[in-house]
Design a protein around this motif. Sequence first.
Motif, PDB file in Angstrom:
ATOM      1  N   ALA A   1       2.714  25.345   2.924  1.00 34.77           N
ATOM      2  CA  ALA A   1       1.881  25.909   1.671  1.00 34.77           C
ATOM      3  C   ALA A   1       3.146  26.303   0.794  1.00 34.77           C
ATOM      4  CB  ALA A   1       1.195  26.825   2.075  1.00 34.77           C
ATOM      5  N   PHE A   2       4.250  27.161   1.444  1.00 32.81           N
ATOM      6  CA  PHE A   2       5.272  27.349   0.543  1.00 32.81           C
ATOM      7  C   PHE A   2       5.988  26.276  -0.245  1.00 32.81           C
ATOM      8  CE2 PHE A   2       9.568  29.077  -0.071  1.00 32.81           C
ATOM      9  CZ  PHE A   2       9.412  30.052  -0.936  1.00 32.81           C
ATOM     10  N   VAL A   3       6.324  25.306   0.361  1.00 32.80           N
ATOM     11  CA  VAL A   3       6.972  24.188  -0.043  1.00 32.80           C
ATOM     12  C   VAL A   3       6.159  23.326  -0.995  1.00 32.80           C
ATOM     13  CG1 VAL A   3       7.802  21.727   0.629  1.00 32.80           C
ATOM     14  CG2 VAL A   3       8.359  23.762   2.059  1.00 32.80           C
ATOM     15  N   LEU A   4       4.542  23.177  -0.831  1.00 33.64           N
ATOM     16  CA  LEU A   4       3.823  22.727  -1.733  1.00 33.64           C
ATOM     17  C   LEU A   4       3.801  23.584  -3.063  1.00 33.64           C
ATOM     18  CD1 LEU A   4       0.906  21.371   0.388  1.00 33.64           C
ATOM     19  CD2 LEU A   4       2.748  19.931  -0.648  1.00 33.64           C
ATOM     20  N   VAL A   5       3.882  24.888  -2.986  1.00 29.59           N
ATOM     21  CA  VAL A   5       3.937  25.524  -4.289  1.00 29.59           C
ATOM     22  C   VAL A   5       4.977  25.355  -5.114  1.00 29.59           C
ATOM     23  CG1 VAL A   5       3.670  28.053  -4.871  1.00 29.59           C
ATOM     24  CG2 VAL A   5       2.077  27.004  -3.424  1.00 29.59           C
TER      25      VAL A   5
ATOM     26  N   ARG B   1       3.368  13.816  -3.624  1.00 23.89           N
ATOM     27  CA  ARG B   1       3.747  13.007  -2.519  1.00 23.89           C
ATOM     28  C   ARG B   1       2.775  13.159  -1.443  1.00 23.89           C
ATOM     29  NH1 ARG B   1       9.767  13.747  -0.673  1.00 23.89           N
ATOM     30  NH2 ARG B   1       9.159  15.744  -1.272  1.00 23.89           N
ATOM     31  N   LEU B   2       2.201  14.337  -1.280  1.00 26.17           N
ATOM     32  CA  LEU B   2       1.324  14.912  -0.146  1.00 26.17           C
ATOM     33  C   LEU B   2      -0.040  14.319  -0.579  1.00 26.17           C
ATOM     34  CD1 LEU B   2       0.194  16.422   2.345  1.00 26.17           C
ATOM     35  CD2 LEU B   2      -0.043  18.371   0.806  1.00 26.17           C
ATOM     36  N   LYS B   3      -0.362  14.257  -1.918  1.00 24.91           N
ATOM     37  CA  LYS B   3      -1.799  13.854  -2.409  1.00 24.91           C
ATOM     38  C   LYS B   3      -1.710  12.404  -2.271  1.00 24.91           C
ATOM     39  CE  LYS B   3      -2.575  17.169  -6.156  1.00 24.91           C
ATOM     40  NZ  LYS B   3      -2.579  17.301  -7.715  1.00 24.91           N
ATOM     41  N   GLU B   4      -0.489  11.548  -2.685  1.00 28.07           N
ATOM     42  CA  GLU B   4      -0.709  10.448  -2.353  1.00 28.07           C
ATOM     43  C   GLU B   4      -0.589   9.561  -0.764  1.00 28.07           C
ATOM     44  OE1 GLU B   4       3.259   9.044  -4.323  1.00 28.07           O
ATOM     45  OE2 GLU B   4       2.273   9.371  -6.383  1.00 28.07           O
ATOM     46  N   THR B   5      -0.086  10.456  -0.190  1.00 30.98           N
ATOM     47  CA  THR B   5       0.098  10.080   1.378  1.00 30.98           C
ATOM     48  C   THR B   5      -1.291  10.594   1.994  1.00 30.98           C
ATOM     49  OG1 THR B   5       2.470  10.611   1.602  1.00 30.98           O
ATOM     50  CG2 THR B   5       1.113  10.449   3.505  1.00 30.98           C
ATOM     51  N   SER B   6      -1.909  11.490   1.658  1.00 33.73           N
ATOM     52  CA  SER B   6      -3.193  11.732   2.121  1.00 33.73           C
ATOM     53  C   SER B   6      -4.270  11.096   1.712  1.00 33.73           C
ATOM     54  CB  SER B   6      -3.631  13.461   2.056  1.00 33.73           C
ATOM     55  OG  SER B   6      -3.593  13.461   0.674  1.00 33.73           O
ATOM     56  N   GLY B   7      -4.184  10.435   0.330  1.00 34.69           N
ATOM     57  CA  GLY B   7      -5.181   9.617  -0.242  1.00 34.69           C
ATOM     58  C   GLY B   7      -4.991   8.115   0.560  1.00 34.69           C
ATOM     59  N   SER B   8      -3.776   7.833   0.827  1.00 31.68           N
ATOM     60  CA  SER B   8      -3.507   6.495   1.504  1.00 31.68           C
ATOM     61  C   SER B   8      -4.181   6.622   3.190  1.00 31.68           C
ATOM     62  CB  SER B   8      -2.118   6.289   1.588  1.00 31.68           C
ATOM     63  OG  SER B   8      -1.811   4.854   2.176  1.00 31.68           O
ATOM     64  N   THR B   9      -3.967   7.745   3.455  1.00 33.43           N
ATOM     65  CA  THR B   9      -4.248   8.065   4.976  1.00 33.43           C
ATOM     66  C   THR B   9      -5.674   8.117   5.111  1.00 33.43           C
ATOM     67  OG1 THR B   9      -2.386   9.119   5.524  1.00 33.43           O
ATOM     68  CG2 THR B   9      -4.173   9.608   7.155  1.00 33.43           C
ATOM     69  N   LYS B  10      -6.502   8.713   4.096  1.00 32.72           N
ATOM     70  CA  LYS B  10      -7.918   8.676   3.870  1.00 32.72           C
ATOM     71  C   LYS B  10      -8.512   7.311   3.886  1.00 32.72           C
ATOM     72  CE  LYS B  10     -11.504  10.398   1.158  1.00 32.72           C
ATOM     73  NZ  LYS B  10     -12.034  10.543  -0.220  1.00 32.72           N
ATOM     74  N   ASN B  11      -8.031   6.548   3.081  1.00 28.98           N
ATOM     75  CA  ASN B  11      -8.221   5.233   2.942  1.00 28.98           C
ATOM     76  C   ASN B  11      -8.185   4.260   3.820  1.00 28.98           C
ATOM     77  OD1 ASN B  11      -9.199   5.805   0.044  1.00 28.98           O
ATOM     78  ND2 ASN B  11      -7.242   4.833  -0.654  1.00 28.98           N
ATOM     79  N   THR B  12      -7.205   4.507   4.790  1.00 25.37           N
ATOM     80  CA  THR B  12      -6.802   3.878   6.155  1.00 25.37           C
ATOM     81  C   THR B  12      -7.792   3.967   6.981  1.00 25.37           C
ATOM     82  OG1 THR B  12      -4.682   3.666   5.637  1.00 25.37           O
ATOM     83  CG2 THR B  12      -5.079   3.034   7.860  1.00 25.37           C
ATOM     84  N   VAL B  13      -7.942   5.544   7.345  1.00 25.17           N
ATOM     85  CA  VAL B  13      -9.099   5.839   8.195  1.00 25.17           C
ATOM     86  C   VAL B  13     -10.573   5.434   7.794  1.00 25.17           C
ATOM     87  CG1 VAL B  13     -10.179   8.110   9.162  1.00 25.17           C
ATOM     88  CG2 VAL B  13      -7.541   7.899   8.970  1.00 25.17           C
ATOM     89  N   SER B  14     -10.783   5.580   6.571  1.00 26.65           N
ATOM     90  CA  SER B  14     -12.109   5.255   6.287  1.00 26.65           C
ATOM     91  C   SER B  14     -12.360   3.706   6.406  1.00 26.65           C
ATOM     92  CB  SER B  14     -12.415   5.518   4.480  1.00 26.65           C
ATOM     93  OG  SER B  14     -12.309   6.883   4.422  1.00 26.65           O
ATOM     94  N   GLN B  15     -11.477   2.699   6.154  1.00 27.03           N
ATOM     95  CA  GLN B  15     -11.570   1.523   6.403  1.00 27.03           C
ATOM     96  C   GLN B  15     -11.737   1.239   7.750  1.00 27.03           C
ATOM     97  OE1 GLN B  15     -11.647  -1.114   4.112  1.00 27.03           O
ATOM     98  NE2 GLN B  15     -12.182  -2.301   6.036  1.00 27.03           N
ATOM     99  N   TYR B  16     -10.843   1.970   8.628  1.00 27.30           N
ATOM    100  CA  TYR B  16     -10.973   1.667  10.236  1.00 27.30           C
ATOM    101  C   TYR B  16     -12.502   2.178  10.752  1.00 27.30           C
ATOM    102  CZ  TYR B  16     -10.002   2.326  15.088  1.00 27.30           C
ATOM    103  OH  TYR B  16      -9.957   1.950  16.446  1.00 27.30           O
ATOM    104  N   ILE B  17     -12.933   3.535  10.207  1.00 30.40           N
ATOM    105  CA  ILE B  17     -14.408   3.885  10.649  1.00 30.40           C
ATOM    106  C   ILE B  17     -15.428   2.730  10.222  1.00 30.40           C
ATOM    107  CG2 ILE B  17     -16.010   5.655  10.004  1.00 30.40           C
ATOM    108  CD1 ILE B  17     -13.873   7.596   9.942  1.00 30.40           C
ATOM    109  N   SER B  18     -15.198   2.156   8.949  1.00 30.68           N
ATOM    110  CA  SER B  18     -16.255   1.305   8.648  1.00 30.68           C
ATOM    111  C   SER B  18     -16.174   0.042   9.428  1.00 30.68           C
ATOM    112  CB  SER B  18     -16.342   0.959   7.076  1.00 30.68           C
ATOM    113  OG  SER B  18     -14.919   0.690   6.718  1.00 30.68           O
ATOM    114  N   ASP B  19     -15.051  -0.351   9.723  1.00 31.76           N
ATOM    115  CA  ASP B  19     -14.740  -1.348  10.674  1.00 31.76           C
ATOM    116  C   ASP B  19     -15.421  -1.243  12.058  1.00 31.76           C
ATOM    117  OD1 ASP B  19     -13.443  -2.956   8.714  1.00 31.76           O
ATOM    118  OD2 ASP B  19     -11.509  -2.616   9.792  1.00 31.76           O
ATOM    119  N   VAL B  20     -15.037  -0.227  12.592  1.00 31.96           N
ATOM    120  CA  VAL B  20     -15.921   0.236  13.652  1.00 31.96           C
ATOM    121  C   VAL B  20     -17.185   0.359  13.837  1.00 31.96           C
ATOM    122  CG1 VAL B  20     -16.017   2.185  15.578  1.00 31.96           C
ATOM    123  CG2 VAL B  20     -13.810   1.372  14.565  1.00 31.96           C
TER     124      VAL B  20
END
Length: 174
Positions: A30-34, A42-61
Amino acid sequence: MNTDEQQVQKKSTKGKLTLAMTAGALVGGAFVLVRNPSARTRLKETSGSTKNTVSQYISDVKADPTGAKNQLVDRIQKTASITREAINKIQDILDNEGREITNKVREVKEESKEIVSTAKEAGDELKEVGDKVGEAKDELTESKEEKKQALADGENLSVVKDDEHEIKKTIKTN
Protein backbone atom coordinates in the motif's frame (compact mmCIF):
# COMPACT_ATOMS: atom_id res chain seq x y z
CA MET A 1 3.06 -28.04 29.97
CA ASN A 2 2.14 -31.19 28.14
CA THR A 3 2.78 -31.84 24.47
CA ASP A 4 -0.76 -30.89 23.35
CA GLU A 5 -0.44 -27.48 24.96
CA GLN A 6 2.99 -27.01 23.38
CA GLN A 7 1.62 -27.88 19.94
CA VAL A 8 -1.28 -25.45 20.35
CA GLN A 9 1.15 -22.73 21.43
CA LYS A 10 3.44 -23.44 18.42
CA LYS A 11 0.47 -23.29 16.03
CA SER A 12 -0.67 -20.06 17.65
CA THR A 13 2.82 -18.57 17.29
CA LYS A 14 3.03 -19.67 13.64
CA GLY A 15 -0.42 -18.19 12.95
CA LYS A 16 0.55 -14.89 14.53
CA LEU A 17 3.81 -14.81 12.56
CA THR A 18 2.00 -15.52 9.28
CA LEU A 19 -0.59 -12.85 10.06
CA ALA A 20 2.13 -10.32 10.91
CA MET A 21 4.06 -11.09 7.71
CA THR A 22 0.92 -10.76 5.59
CA ALA A 23 -0.03 -7.49 7.26
CA GLY A 24 3.51 -6.17 6.74
CA ALA A 25 3.43 -7.11 3.06
CA LEU A 26 0.05 -5.40 2.61
CA VAL A 27 1.21 -2.25 4.39
CA GLY A 28 4.42 -2.19 2.33
CA GLY A 29 2.51 -2.72 -0.90
CA ALA A 30 0.00 0.00 0.00
CA PHE A 31 2.85 2.39 0.80
CA VAL A 32 4.45 1.74 -2.60
CA LEU A 33 1.12 2.27 -4.34
CA VAL A 34 0.50 5.56 -2.52
CA ARG A 35 4.01 6.88 -3.25
CA ASN A 36 4.41 5.66 -6.86
CA PRO A 37 1.72 6.54 -9.43
CA SER A 38 3.25 4.31 -12.14
CA ALA A 39 3.05 1.33 -9.75
CA ARG A 40 -0.66 2.06 -9.26
CA THR A 41 -1.18 2.13 -13.03
CA ARG A 42 0.68 -1.15 -13.52
CA LEU A 43 -1.28 -2.77 -10.70
CA LYS A 44 -4.57 -1.65 -12.27
CA GLU A 45 -3.55 -3.02 -15.67
CA THR A 46 -2.24 -6.30 -14.27
CA SER A 47 -5.22 -6.90 -12.03
CA GLY A 48 -7.60 -6.06 -14.91
CA SER A 49 -5.79 -8.53 -17.16
CA THR A 50 -5.81 -11.18 -14.44
CA LYS A 51 -9.51 -10.55 -13.81
CA ASN A 52 -10.27 -11.03 -17.53
CA THR A 53 -8.21 -14.23 -17.69
CA VAL A 54 -9.87 -15.70 -14.60
CA SER A 55 -13.34 -14.67 -15.83
CA GLN A 56 -12.67 -16.34 -19.19
CA TYR A 57 -11.45 -19.50 -17.44
CA ILE A 58 -14.53 -19.60 -15.20
CA SER A 59 -16.88 -19.21 -18.16
CA ASP A 60 -14.99 -21.96 -20.04
CA VAL A 61 -15.34 -24.26 -17.03
CA LYS A 62 -19.07 -23.47 -16.71
CA ALA A 63 -19.60 -24.11 -20.40
CA ASP A 64 -17.71 -27.43 -20.52
CA PRO A 65 -16.61 -28.66 -17.07
CA THR A 66 -15.38 -32.02 -18.35
CA GLY A 67 -13.38 -30.45 -21.19
CA ALA A 68 -11.81 -27.88 -18.83
CA LYS A 69 -10.92 -30.64 -16.40
CA ASN A 70 -9.36 -32.72 -19.18
CA GLN A 71 -7.38 -29.72 -20.45
CA LEU A 72 -6.10 -29.02 -16.97
CA VAL A 73 -5.15 -32.67 -16.44
CA ASP A 74 -3.37 -32.71 -19.83
CA ARG A 75 -1.44 -29.56 -18.97
CA ILE A 76 -0.43 -31.00 -15.61
CA GLN A 77 0.68 -34.26 -17.25
CA LYS A 78 2.69 -32.37 -19.89
CA THR A 79 4.30 -30.26 -17.19
CA ALA A 80 5.15 -33.37 -15.18
CA SER A 81 6.61 -35.03 -18.28
CA ILE A 82 8.73 -32.00 -19.11
CA THR A 83 9.88 -31.81 -15.50
CA ARG A 84 10.86 -35.51 -15.53
CA GLU A 85 12.83 -34.99 -18.76
CA ALA A 86 14.63 -32.01 -17.25
CA ILE A 87 15.45 -33.97 -14.10
CA ASN A 88 16.74 -36.90 -16.18
CA LYS A 89 18.92 -34.55 -18.23
CA ILE A 90 20.27 -32.96 -15.07
CA GLN A 91 20.99 -36.42 -13.64
CA ASP A 92 22.77 -37.45 -16.87
CA ILE A 93 24.86 -34.28 -16.77
CA LEU A 94 25.78 -34.88 -13.14
CA ASP A 95 26.63 -38.51 -13.85
CA ASN A 96 28.79 -37.63 -16.87
CA GLU A 97 30.51 -34.75 -15.11
CA GLY A 98 31.05 -36.96 -12.09
CA ARG A 99 32.75 -39.57 -14.27
CA GLU A 100 34.87 -36.92 -15.95
CA ILE A 101 35.90 -35.50 -12.59
CA THR A 102 36.72 -38.99 -11.33
CA ASN A 103 38.82 -39.67 -14.45
CA LYS A 104 40.65 -36.34 -14.09
CA VAL A 105 41.38 -37.08 -10.43
CA ARG A 106 42.69 -40.51 -11.41
CA GLU A 107 44.93 -38.95 -14.10
CA VAL A 108 46.28 -36.36 -11.67
CA LYS A 109 46.96 -39.11 -9.13
CA GLU A 110 48.86 -41.19 -11.69
CA GLU A 111 50.84 -38.17 -12.90
CA SER A 112 51.67 -37.31 -9.30
CA LYS A 113 53.01 -40.83 -8.77
CA GLU A 114 55.13 -40.47 -11.92
CA ILE A 115 56.47 -37.12 -10.72
CA VAL A 116 57.37 -38.56 -7.33
CA SER A 117 59.05 -41.54 -9.01
CA THR A 118 61.03 -39.25 -11.33
CA ALA A 119 62.06 -37.09 -8.39
CA LYS A 120 63.27 -40.18 -6.51
CA GLU A 121 65.24 -41.34 -9.54
CA ALA A 122 66.79 -37.89 -9.91
CA GLY A 123 67.66 -37.96 -6.21
CA ASP A 124 69.34 -41.35 -6.61
CA GLU A 125 71.28 -40.11 -9.64
CA LEU A 126 72.33 -36.97 -7.76
CA LYS A 127 73.52 -39.17 -4.90
CA GLU A 128 75.61 -41.18 -7.39
CA VAL A 129 77.05 -37.93 -8.75
CA GLY A 130 77.83 -36.88 -5.20
CA ASP A 131 79.60 -40.19 -4.61
CA LYS A 132 81.66 -39.67 -7.79
CA VAL A 133 82.58 -36.17 -6.64
CA GLY A 134 83.67 -37.66 -3.33
CA GLU A 135 85.81 -40.22 -5.16
CA ALA A 136 87.37 -37.45 -7.26
CA LYS A 137 88.11 -35.49 -4.11
CA ASP A 138 89.70 -38.55 -2.51
CA GLU A 139 91.75 -39.09 -5.68
CA LEU A 140 92.97 -35.51 -5.63
CA THR A 141 93.76 -35.72 -1.96
CA GLU A 142 95.71 -38.96 -2.51
CA SER A 143 97.63 -37.39 -5.42
CA LYS A 144 98.67 -34.47 -3.27
CA GLU A 145 99.68 -36.80 -0.48
CA GLU A 146 101.68 -38.94 -2.95
CA LYS A 147 103.43 -35.82 -4.26
CA LYS A 148 104.31 -34.75 -0.74
CA GLN A 149 105.50 -38.24 0.08
CA ALA A 150 107.57 -38.38 -3.10
CA LEU A 151 109.21 -35.07 -2.27
CA ALA A 152 109.86 -36.31 1.22
CA ASP A 153 111.44 -39.48 -0.20
CA GLY A 154 113.69 -37.40 -2.43
CA GLU A 155 111.98 -38.22 -5.65
CA ASN A 156 111.79 -35.58 -8.35
CA LEU A 157 108.60 -34.98 -10.14
CA SER A 158 108.53 -33.80 -13.68
CA VAL A 159 105.26 -32.07 -14.57
CA VAL A 160 104.19 -31.33 -18.12
CA LYS A 161 101.04 -29.23 -18.61
CA ASP A 162 98.98 -28.04 -21.54
CA ASP A 163 95.56 -26.28 -21.52
CA GLU A 164 93.59 -29.39 -20.69
CA HIS A 165 95.97 -31.97 -19.22
CA GLU A 166 98.65 -32.37 -16.64
CA ILE A 167 101.12 -35.22 -16.85
CA LYS A 168 103.17 -36.11 -13.81
CA LYS A 169 106.29 -38.12 -14.12
CA THR A 170 108.25 -39.36 -11.20
CA ILE A 171 112.00 -39.57 -11.58
CA LYS A 172 113.77 -41.46 -8.84
CA THR A 173 117.21 -40.40 -7.90
CA ASN A 174 119.49 -42.80 -6.14
